[in-house]
Structures are given as structure tokens and as C-alpha cells.
Design a protein around this motif. Structure first.
Motif, PDB file in Angstrom:
ATOM      1  N   THR A 405       5.600  18.790   2.337  1.00  0.00           N
ATOM      2  CA  THR A 405       6.043  18.166   3.714  1.00  0.00           C
ATOM      3  C   THR A 405       6.921  16.651   3.617  1.00  0.00           C
ATOM      4  O   THR A 405       7.125  16.457   2.290  1.00  0.00           O
ATOM      5  N   LEU A 406       8.296  17.252   4.271  1.00  0.00           N
ATOM      6  CA  LEU A 406       9.566  16.252   4.448  1.00  0.00           C
ATOM      7  C   LEU A 406       8.842  15.286   5.185  1.00  0.00           C
ATOM      8  O   LEU A 406       9.221  15.506   6.933  1.00  0.00           O
ATOM      9  N   LYS A 407       8.314  14.056   4.988  1.00  0.00           N
ATOM     10  CA  LYS A 407       8.473  13.029   6.515  1.00  0.00           C
ATOM     11  C   LYS A 407       9.198  12.209   6.887  1.00  0.00           C
ATOM     12  O   LYS A 407       9.987  11.602   5.976  1.00  0.00           O
ATOM     13  N   LEU A 408       9.896  12.411   8.142  1.00  0.00           N
ATOM     14  CA  LEU A 408      11.480  10.475   8.315  1.00  0.00           C
ATOM     15  C   LEU A 408       9.779  10.046   9.410  1.00  0.00           C
ATOM     16  O   LEU A 408       9.870  11.097  10.456  1.00  0.00           O
ATOM     17  N   ASP A 409      10.606   9.249   9.365  1.00  0.00           N
ATOM     18  CA  ASP A 409       9.795   8.146   9.630  1.00  0.00           C
ATOM     19  C   ASP A 409      10.790   7.203  10.570  1.00  0.00           C
ATOM     20  O   ASP A 409      11.442   6.018   9.464  1.00  0.00           O
ATOM     21  N   ALA A 410      10.783   6.620  11.668  1.00  0.00           N
ATOM     22  CA  ALA A 410      11.590   5.600  12.276  1.00  0.00           C
ATOM     23  C   ALA A 410      10.463   4.160  12.668  1.00  0.00           C
ATOM     24  O   ALA A 410       9.828   4.884  13.554  1.00  0.00           O
ATOM     25  N   TYR A 411      10.632   3.236  13.016  1.00  0.00           N
ATOM     26  CA  TYR A 411       9.652   1.978  13.639  1.00  0.00           C
ATOM     27  C   TYR A 411      10.523   0.525  13.228  1.00  0.00           C
ATOM     28  O   TYR A 411      11.123   0.076  12.197  1.00  0.00           O
ATOM     29  N   HIS A 412       9.289  -0.140  14.465  1.00  0.00           N
ATOM     30  CA  HIS A 412      10.465  -1.772  14.233  1.00  0.00           C
ATOM     31  C   HIS A 412       9.458  -2.627  13.477  1.00  0.00           C
ATOM     32  O   HIS A 412       8.247  -2.383  13.471  1.00  0.00           O
ATOM     33  N   ILE A 417      13.764  -2.891  11.885  1.00  0.00           N
ATOM     34  CA  ILE A 417      14.429  -1.227  11.814  1.00  0.00           C
ATOM     35  C   ILE A 417      14.155  -0.640  10.353  1.00  0.00           C
ATOM     36  O   ILE A 417      14.445  -1.069   9.428  1.00  0.00           O
ATOM     37  N   VAL A 418      12.844   0.157  10.239  1.00  0.00           N
ATOM     38  CA  VAL A 418      12.241   0.686   9.027  1.00  0.00           C
ATOM     39  C   VAL A 418      12.239   2.346   9.290  1.00  0.00           C
ATOM     40  O   VAL A 418      12.048   2.525   9.763  1.00  0.00           O
ATOM     41  N   VAL A 419      13.013   3.032   8.041  1.00  0.00           N
ATOM     42  CA  VAL A 419      13.395   4.398   8.594  1.00  0.00           C
ATOM     43  C   VAL A 419      12.827   4.988   6.710  1.00  0.00           C
ATOM     44  O   VAL A 419      13.657   4.966   6.008  1.00  0.00           O
ATOM     45  N   GLU A 420      12.000   5.657   6.675  1.00  0.00           N
ATOM     46  CA  GLU A 420      10.969   6.204   6.046  1.00  0.00           C
ATOM     47  C   GLU A 420      11.644   7.635   5.776  1.00  0.00           C
ATOM     48  O   GLU A 420      10.879   7.939   6.471  1.00  0.00           O
ATOM     49  N   VAL A 421      11.923   8.157   4.051  1.00  0.00           N
ATOM     50  CA  VAL A 421      12.485   9.368   3.915  1.00  0.00           C
ATOM     51  C   VAL A 421      10.772   9.984   3.428  1.00  0.00           C
ATOM     52  O   VAL A 421      10.856   9.698   1.736  1.00  0.00           O
ATOM     53  N   SER A 422      10.027  10.391   3.044  1.00  0.00           N
ATOM     54  CA  SER A 422       8.842  10.459   2.829  1.00  0.00           C
ATOM     55  C   SER A 422       8.567  11.950   2.282  1.00  0.00           C
ATOM     56  O   SER A 422       8.760  12.745   3.082  1.00  0.00           O
ATOM     57  N   VAL A 504       8.195   7.687  -1.324  1.00  0.00           N
ATOM     58  CA  VAL A 504       8.526   7.402  -0.183  1.00  0.00           C
ATOM     59  C   VAL A 504       9.464   6.388  -0.257  1.00  0.00           C
ATOM     60  O   VAL A 504       9.938   5.371  -1.082  1.00  0.00           O
ATOM     61  N   PHE A 505      11.038   6.778  -0.246  1.00  0.00           N
ATOM     62  CA  PHE A 505      12.497   5.863  -0.197  1.00  0.00           C
ATOM     63  C   PHE A 505      11.920   5.724   1.439  1.00  0.00           C
ATOM     64  O   PHE A 505      11.942   5.337   2.654  1.00  0.00           O
ATOM     65  N   THR A 506      12.587   3.671   1.507  1.00  0.00           N
ATOM     66  CA  THR A 506      11.710   2.761   2.298  1.00  0.00           C
ATOM     67  C   THR A 506      13.754   2.269   2.921  1.00  0.00           C
ATOM     68  O   THR A 506      14.163   1.829   2.047  1.00  0.00           O
ATOM     69  N   ILE A 507      13.890   2.388   4.048  1.00  0.00           N
ATOM     70  CA  ILE A 507      15.183   1.517   4.097  1.00  0.00           C
ATOM     71  C   ILE A 507      15.218   0.967   5.555  1.00  0.00           C
ATOM     72  O   ILE A 507      14.356   1.400   6.159  1.00  0.00           O
ATOM     73  N   THR A 508      15.517  -0.686   4.872  1.00  0.00           N
ATOM     74  CA  THR A 508      15.468  -2.156   6.330  1.00  0.00           C
ATOM     75  C   THR A 508      16.356  -2.156   6.463  1.00  0.00           C
ATOM     76  O   THR A 508      17.666  -2.452   5.142  1.00  0.00           O
ATOM     77  N   LEU A 509      16.416  -1.923   7.551  1.00  0.00           N
ATOM     78  CA  LEU A 509      17.968  -2.309   8.285  1.00  0.00           C
ATOM     79  C   LEU A 509      17.632  -3.535   9.726  1.00  0.00           C
ATOM     80  O   LEU A 509      17.085  -3.050  10.190  1.00  0.00           O
TER      81      LEU A 509
END
Lengths: 654, 120, 103
Positions: A405-412, A417-422, A504-509
Motif C-alpha cells: 500500500t502506498l498512501k498519499l495524504d494531505a491535511y492542515h 499543509i502537511v503532505v505525506e507519502v507513506s 513515511v515521508f512528511t512534507i510540511t509546507l
């Protein structure tokens, strides 16, 4: 009608077509997974719109290419052809070709290339024929006479369909002298007449030497709605071949190749966002009018009213600011939507089974951020499939489901804004990473390194090189570039990983690039804004806590490691700044994967700063990302932490 | 000059048509699918309707068929904006009650010429 | 526009509307059907600004049927638009309208 007026619609066309291509792609993928027939209609409509617009807005090559895809879709839609994997595959590649054409159109390059020609041929071959050469239609030689007799008997329903003989005969009258005779023989009795039906007929003599096809053209819309005979007048003679028509194709091509339009982008805004802004402006005007009453005379008894007005003003200004920023905010779905295709192609190529999970697609990001976050995300996703997720047999052996499972998630989160690629793959291979880091000379040994620190290693420049990348996550781009890209957007990227369980890669923008939250620091007479997102802590040092190293660098100890000190007054040449370390303050910041301490006089406050581009108004300055106007009207520079860290690195190297 | 209803789901195409016709002094109402066009048509007597064929929600053919059942729209010119490849669509449009068609691609001059032709 | 009349009264006058196209024909047809019984009908076409084949067909048919019943049909006035349209359709004689003055 000038081209300038119409150019705006060309831009709209490009935008809606790119959206249309996204729709085609996602629908094709859904179809591939057994979606319903309505998808075919959706795909067809998208292709059809692109074709119609492409020709209208000056991209004939694109129109002709889309025509092939559309014809194939039309056969599928009409039930003449069943949709199968090869068709989906070919149509997906057609989508890619069209995207390429738009890119080349933007760059002012020829639209067709070898790939698009190839796919166009495949589309034609799929329909069992060769791609038609792009030539003008063959023209029939047309009869000519010096006069014509036209017998015209409309069918009863012609009038209701909007074709009025009055108009048709007027068109004939424009060609030359007419003698019109009406035939009343078919009229019913008055009480039987349906006034919307036509029961008249005409015999029309046209006394002019025109071509038959020109007469026929007048009746082109009513061919099936009337009986029509066009005969030369009895006295008429000659039937010479018509002069060769001018080369229409050539003329059309010349018109089609207009100068490349300057790149301008636009945002489509929901009407309710605009309405709410108009509403707020209305409120502002009312408040302003209320405050205006204090201009003439000020009665201290009215102080509460004034305070209330000012509070309102502040609230409306803030709300208006949020609304205006909201215009630039678009859902991240447009970026996420690229991935089903990418994941499908990649996993097929590698023989892995991957399920893609998308969450938070409606999370909104600043348009500029949105445009730039795609590439780093593509890299992370490629990386996760290539290195993270295991082959099915390996997964089975590890007791996991064969499909990863590859999960893309985006939330505030907070103001970010946090974008996660896990992924639920193998996680980081600590030994391999440490081994490679030693080999590349990044560290001497892995002993005592925390998992966090090991994870950090993959972001180091020079860690990933062409020699170690596969052809997939390759392209010679490493995680350091991902970090650089994210950092350019004012964001950060980190990794958490558990062996055997995934990463989990976490991008914070930041929410927007137009406004940043920052601390205002004083350095001598100057003020600098330090973005809040990069600040870890601020500390005051004791006089003897600085270590001087060879080459003049200064270090201080922070949470068990030594960090370099960057004295802003030195870097930017500020006058009157504090020099003794114990008099000022160290702001510990993180940027570009490294931590440093910024030495400033002290903190003045926290504020939201509206970013003004330094580049646009002056020139690019290393270590500064922009400027802002402070409440007292003075200018403060905004520190570019990533840039400062790099600047420090260069000094150290020099 | 004339009141014209322009129906197309593509904003660029619709925009181009409306811009061109307004430039020639016509009063243009825009609608982005057949259903919205029917709603707009209820409100007011249009002298001409220009409609795309392929649209979501309600396509142009169904729209014409529905419009022609209304007494106020008997005899009102309705042109389909269509592409060459679809001769069958032209005929389907005609059968539904369309007056004629304008073949995409067209440039503003062609559009104006056709509109002038149909408005007489 | 129209006016009521008794069986034995004299001329009925029918005024044509400014927009005398298909949508107006159902009402006009009813009025003309009523006028068939009158000894004479006078049509006022001075207000006509827009006209189509459907209208001219209806007027042609009315005139033909009225005449066949021995009723007189005459024009009180006719706009240029109306005359020009009749001329284009070759119906000037059948309608007994003046030929359009070439513009």
C-alpha cells in the motif's frame, strides 16, 4: 475581430484541455479497473472538446491527432468495439502525447514529434487503416451556367426547424436577379392549416452565371427537408472546369502558426468566494463610514464606539486578507490525480503489486506551491515503489499481503499543509545506508547514530548518485534535490521509518507563499523576519560557551551536537549591532537539512509578513528571500534559512 | 441587435463565441449545458440559439428536441456547433429540430457570417 | 388588433403585429378564421417589422379562401418589410400587395 481579444480564450482553452486530459486519464484508469460505460462518454466528451477547440484556437496538428483518438472512442461508444487493455493503453499514451503537444506549444516548438506521429499511426492502425495524410479535401469540378432554374419544394416541417424559405431565397437574390414564382397548389384549406408547416413551393429563375455548388450551398442545411432541383436555364451552355481552388490547407496553416503567447497564468475562482469578498468589502466601507464620523469632532464619550469600529476594521481586514489568499488556493487533487497512472505504470514495470490510497484530495494549497510540489512528490512516490515496497514473494515471506500500500495524504496542521507519502514496505535499510554514507565520505562510522540521523543521511547531497539509482527513481536526482525543492517553497521534508513496516515521508509546507509567519529580530538598526516554520528554539548563550574552530568558525553546543553560529550583522554588514554573544540571542533554525544558530540582538515580536519580492523590485540577494513592510512603515528583510545555510557552507569550503 | 443564447460546456469555445457576437453588437446569454440552456430559454425570447453537441448533464441534441416542443421556439433558428467527423450528428441534430450547423473549427468571421446568414 | 363583428356588418379590420412571425400565427389564424364570414376584411400591415414565410403563407391562404367565398379582402396599409418579403417569395400578386420599392 482582433487576435488580441481572442488570445484570452486560447489560454482558457489550454487550461481546460489540460483538465480534460486529466479527466481522460483518470477515467481510462477507472475503466481499466472495470468502471462503467458512462466513463467512455466522459472520455469521449473530453477528447471531443479538445479537438474542437484545438482547431479553433490555432493548433491544427493537435486537432488532427485528437481526431484519431476520438474516432476510436466513438467506435467504443457506439458499441462497435469493446474496450480492452490494449485500447486503454494506447489511449493513455495518446493523453501523454497531447500533454506533450501542449508543452511544445507553450515553448513555441513544432507540435508533432516522432512519438506523437507513432501513436497517431497506431491509433489509425487500430481502426484498420493508415493515418490520413493531412491534405485538403478533394474538390469536385463544378458545373457552371449563365443562369439556373431552381425548383424548391420544402417539406412541411422545414419552417419549424428554423429554415425560412424567405432567408434562402434572399441568399439567392444576393447572387443575381431572380424571378420567383410561388406554387400555391398544395395549400390546404384555412381551417386545416398548421401555421408552422410549409405548403408552398417555388420555381426560381436565377439570371446569373454562378456555380452550381454555390447555389447548392444555400440549401446545405435543408438537403433532407426539401425536394430540390437545380438545372441550367434552357439557354445556358458551357461547363468549364472550375478554377483550381486556392490552397486552403496552406492558408489555414499559416493562420494557425501565430506567435507564442507570453506565459500568463490564471486561476478559476468559485463565484461564492468572490461573493464573500464583495460582501466583506461592503462591510469595510460601512465601518470606514462609521469611523469617518469621528473626523469632524471627537467626543470622548464616544471612545467605546471608536474602539468598536477599529476592532471591526481589524476583523474585516483580516477576513478580507484570508479571502483574497483563498483565491489562490486550489485542491491538491490536481497533483494527486497524476499518481494513479504513475503507480500503475511503475508497478507493472517492476512486477510489484501496489494499491494506491489517496486521502485529503480536497486540501487546498497555494497555486504556486501546488505547481511546484508535483516533482518532489513524484520522486518520493517513485522512490517508495522502487526502494520501499518489496516484490510480492518477499512480502509473502515476511507475512504481509502481497499487494503493498502506498498512501498519499494531505491535511492542515497549524498554519501549515502537511503532505505525506507513506508505504508499508521494508523501511530504510540502516546498514546499507550507513555503508553507502561511509563509502561516500559523509560519515566515518554509523555507531551511535540515531534512526533519525540515519534517515537524514539520504537527504545529504552526494548520497544518491547515478551509480546507485535504478533506472526508475533515477534520472540522477537524489533526495537532496527533493529537499531543496521543498525548501525553496519554504517547507521541510523529513522521514520516519520502521524496519519491516515501512516509511513515511512528511512534507510540511506553508499555506501560502504570499504571507509568512515569522519572528521579527533586531540586528543593529535593521529588522529581519525569520520564518517561524524553520525555527526550532531560541537560546541565550553564556560568554564562554562558544568554541572557535580552525578557519574562524564559531560553534555552540545544542542538544548534544555542535552547531555553527551565523552572525547576521557580519553577513549583512549591519551597523550598531551587539557583538558579545551573551548580550544577544541565538535563534536555532533548520534549513536545507542542517541546523545553525543565527546570532541577533534580540526578538522584537511575532508577526505575519506579506512577502514582497526582492528580485522583482531590486535583485536577488543570497540569504534573503524577500522583504516586507513593518507596521511603522520601515522595510524588513526576510531571512532565507536554506540560503543562509548554503552561504555558510560555501564560506566553510572557501 | 439580436438576442442570442450560446450553449457550450467548453469555457474557451463559449467565451470566444460570446465575445465575438457581443463585439458585433448582439446580446448574448451563455449556458454551459443543455439543461441550463433550457432554463435560460424559458426566460426570454431568443432570436437564435447556438449549441454544442456533446455536453454533460444534457447534450445539445436533447436540448433542441425539448426546445422545439415549446411553441415560442418553433421556427427560431438553432445552430449546432459540431465537428466535421460527425455527419451523423448533423443529421441527428437536424432530425431533432436544429436549423443548421456551424462546423468547428470556425473563426470569428465565419461565425459572424453564419449568424448574419441565419438572422437574415 | 382585431374586432368583434356581427354576421351582417361591414368590414372587419385586422391589424398585424410588429413581430408577425411563426409564434404569432396561432392567434392570427383564429382571427382570420373568424373573419372568413365577414363581407369584407381590411388588413393593416403597417406595424409589421418582422415577418416570415409562415405568416405570408397564412395571409395568402386567407385571401384565397375569403375571395372564393365572395368576401373582399383589402390592405389598409403594408410596411416595407411586409412588401419586400412578399416580393421575395413571389407572393405579391397572390396577396395583392404593392411591389416592394427597390431599396
Amino acid at each position: 475581430m482582433s487576435n488580441a481579444g481572442l488570445a484570452q480564450f486560447q489560454q482558457v482553452f489550454v487550461e481546460e484541455s489540460l483538465e480534460g486530459l486529466d479527466t481522460m486519464e483518470s477515467s481510462l484508469l477507472a475503466l481499466d479497473e472495470g468502471g462503467d460505460g458512462e466513463l467512455v462518454h466522459t472520455i469521449f466528451r473530453a477528447a471531443h472538446s479538445i479537438k474542437g477547440g484545438a482547431a479553433t484556437f490555432g493548433f491544427p496538428e493537435m486537432a488532427s491527432f485528437t481526431h484519431e483518438a476520438e474516432s476510436l472512442l466513438d467506435e467504443v461508444r457506439g458499441g462497435k468495439r469493446a474496450i480492452d487493455k490494449p485500447i486503454v493503453e494506447l489511449l493513455l499514451r495518446s493523453v501523454d502525447c497531447l500533454r506533450g503537444m501542449f508543452d511544445r506549444a507553450k515553448a513555441g516548438e513544432p507540435l508533432n514529434d516522432a512519438v506523437s506521429d507513432g501513436v497517431r499511426g497506431e491509433l489509425a492502425a487500430m481502426m484498420g487503416r493508415a493515418a490520413p495524410a493531412e491534405a485538403g479535401p478533394a474538390r469536385r469540378g463544378s458545373d457552371q451556367a449563365d443562369g439556373w432554374i431552381i425548383r424548391f419544394q420544402p417539406h412541411a416541417g422545414m419552417l419549424a426547424g428554423g429554415n425560412d424559405p424567405l432567408r434562402l431565397i434572399r441568399e439567392l437574390a444576393a447572387m443575381g436577379e431572380l424571378a420567383v414564382e410561388a406554387d400555391l397548389s398544395r395549400l390546404p384549406s384555412l381551417d386545416k392549416l398548421d401555421p408552422s408547416e410549409c405548403h408552398l413551393g417555388w420555381t426560381i429563375e436565377l439570371k446569373a452565371a454562378v456555380k452550381r455548388e454555390d447555389i447548392a450551398a444555400v440549401f446545405d442545411w435543408v438537403e433532407d427537408e426539401c425536394d430540390l432541383a437545380i438545372e441550367p436555364r434552357p439557354s445556358a451552355v458551357v461547363t468549364p472546369a472550375a478554377p483550381a481552388p486556392a490552397n486552403i490547407t496552406e492558408a489555414a496553416t499559416a493562420r494557425g502558426s501565430r506567435e507564442a503567447s507570453p506565459e500568463s497564468s490564471s486561476v478559476r475562482v468559485a463565484i461564492d468566494k468572490i461573493d464573500s469578498m464583495i460582501n466583506l468589502v461592503g462591510e469595510l466601507v460601512i465601518t470606514q463610514a462609521m469611523l469617518d464620523t469621528f473626523r469632524e469632532e471627537f467626543d470622548p464619550a464616544k471612545l467605546p464606539l471608536l474602539q468598536q469600529g477599529l476592532t471591526q476594521l481589524a476583523r474585516h481586514a483580516r477576513e478580507l486578507q484570508e479571502s483574497v489568499m483563498g483565491i489562490r488556493m486550489l485542491p491538491i487533487a490536481s497533483v494527486f490525480n497524476r499518481f494513479p497512472r504513475l503507480v500503475r505504470d511503475l508497478s507493472q514495470k517492476l512486477g510489484k503489486q501496489v494499491k494506491l490510497d489517496l486521502h485529503g484530495e480536497q486540501t487546498e494549497l497555494d497555486k504556486t506551491v501546488l505547481e511546484k510540489i508535483g516533482d518532489p512528490m513524484v520522486h518520493l512516490v517513485r522512490n517508495a515503489i522502487d526502494h520501499g515496497l518489496e516484490m510480492p514473494d518477499k512480502r509473502r515471506a515476511a507475512g504481509k499481503h502481497e499487494t503493498g500500500t502506498l498512501k498519499l495524504d494531505a491535511y492542515h496542521r497549524g498554519g501549515n499543509i502537511v503532505v505525506e507519502v507513506s508505504d508499508d514496505g521494508a523501511g530504510l535499510n540502516r546498514e546499507a545506508i550507513v555503508g553507502k554514507a561511509i563509502e561516500r565520505g559523509l560519515i566515518r562510522s554509523g555507531e551511535g547514530l540515531s534512526d533519525e540521523a540515519v534517515g537524514e543521511l539520504i537527504f545529504q547531497p552526494g548520497f544518491s548518485t547515478a551509480a546507485v539509482t535504478t533506472d526508475l527513481s533515477g534520472r540522477g536526482v537524489g533526495m537532496d534535490v527533493v529537499r531543496r525543492n521543498v525548501s525553496d517553497l519554504g517547507g521541510t521534508v523529513t522521514i520516519r521509518s520502521k524496519p519491516g513496516q515501512g516509511s513515511v515521508f512528511t512534507i510540511t509546507l506553508p499555506l501560502t507563499l504570499a504571507i509568512i509567519d515569522g519572528l521579527t529580530a533586531a540586528v543593529g538598526e535593521e529588522r529581519y523576519i525569520v520564518p517561524l516554520i524553520s525555527i526550532i528554539e531560541s537560546v541565550q548563550l553564556k560568554p564562554d560557551s562558544l568554541k572557535t574552530v580552525a578557519g574562524g568558525g564559531e560553534l555552540f553546543r545544542f542538544r548534544g551536537e555542535y552547531l555553527p553560529v551565523l552572525r547576521l550583522h557580519e553577513l549583512f554588514g549591519c551597523v550598531g549591532a551587539k557583538r558579545a554573544i551573551e548580550d544577544g540571542l541565538i535563534i536555532v533554525v533548520e534549513g536545507d537539512g542542517a541546523r545553525v544558530g543565527l546570532f541577533v540582538d534580540g526578538l522584537v515580536g511575532q508577526q505575519q509578513a506579506v512577502v514582497k519580492s526582492l528580485e522583482a523590485n531590486y535583485r536577488r540577494v543570497q540569504g534573503v528571500s524577500g522583504a516586507t513592510i513593518l507596521a511603522d512603515g520601515s522595510v524588513a528583510l526576510i531571512a532565507d534559512i536554506g540560503g543562509l545555510v548554503r552561504l555558510h557552507g560555501q564560506r566553510k569550503a572557501a | 441587435m439580436a438576442k442570442i443564447l450560446a450553449v457550450d460546456d467548453s469555457a474557451s469555445m463559449r467565451g470566444m463565441v460570446a465575445f465575438t457576437l457581443r463585439g458585433a453588437g448582439h446580446e448574448v446569454t451563455e449556458a454551459e449545458n443543455g439543461q441550463l440552456a433550457l432554463d435560460a430559454a424559458s426566460a426570454g425570447g431568443f432570436d437564435l440559439v447556438l449549441a454544442d453537441v456533446n455536453m454533460p448533464v444534457m447534450d445539445g441534441i436533447s436540448m433542441v428536441r425539448e426546445l422545439r416542443t415549446r411553441p415560442a421556439y418553433k421556427g427560431v433558428p438553432i445552430l449546432m456547433l459540431t465537428t466535421e467527423s460527425h455527419t451523423d450528428k448533423k443529421m441527428e441534430g437536424k432530425a431533432a429540430g436544429a436549423t443548421g450547423w456551424l462546423v468547428k473549427p470556425f473563426d470569428p468571421e465565419q461565425l459572424l457570417a453564419t449568424v448574419k446568414r441565419v438572422l437574415g | 388588433m382585431g374586432s368583434k363583428r356581427g354576421r351582417n356588418e361591414k368590414a372587419v379590420e385586422i391589424g398585424l403585429p410588429a413581430d408577425c412571425r411563426m409564434a404569432a400565427q396561432t392567434a392570427l389564424l383564429a382571427e382570420l378564421l373568424g373573419a372568413l364570414d365577414a363581407p369584407a376584411t381590411q388588413i393593416d400591415g403597417s406595424a409589421v417589422e418582422r415577418v416570415d414565410t409562415a405568416a405570408l403563407q397564412l395571409l395568402t391562404l386567407f385571401r384565397r379562401e375569403a375571395l372564393s367565398r365572395g368576401c373582399a379582402v383589402s390592405w389598409r396599409d403594408a410596411s416595407g418589410t411586409l412588401c419586400e418579403a412578399a416580393d421575395t417569395l413571389g407572393l405579391v400578386k397572390a396577396l395583392d400587395l404593392p411591389a416592394a420599392v427597390p431599396a
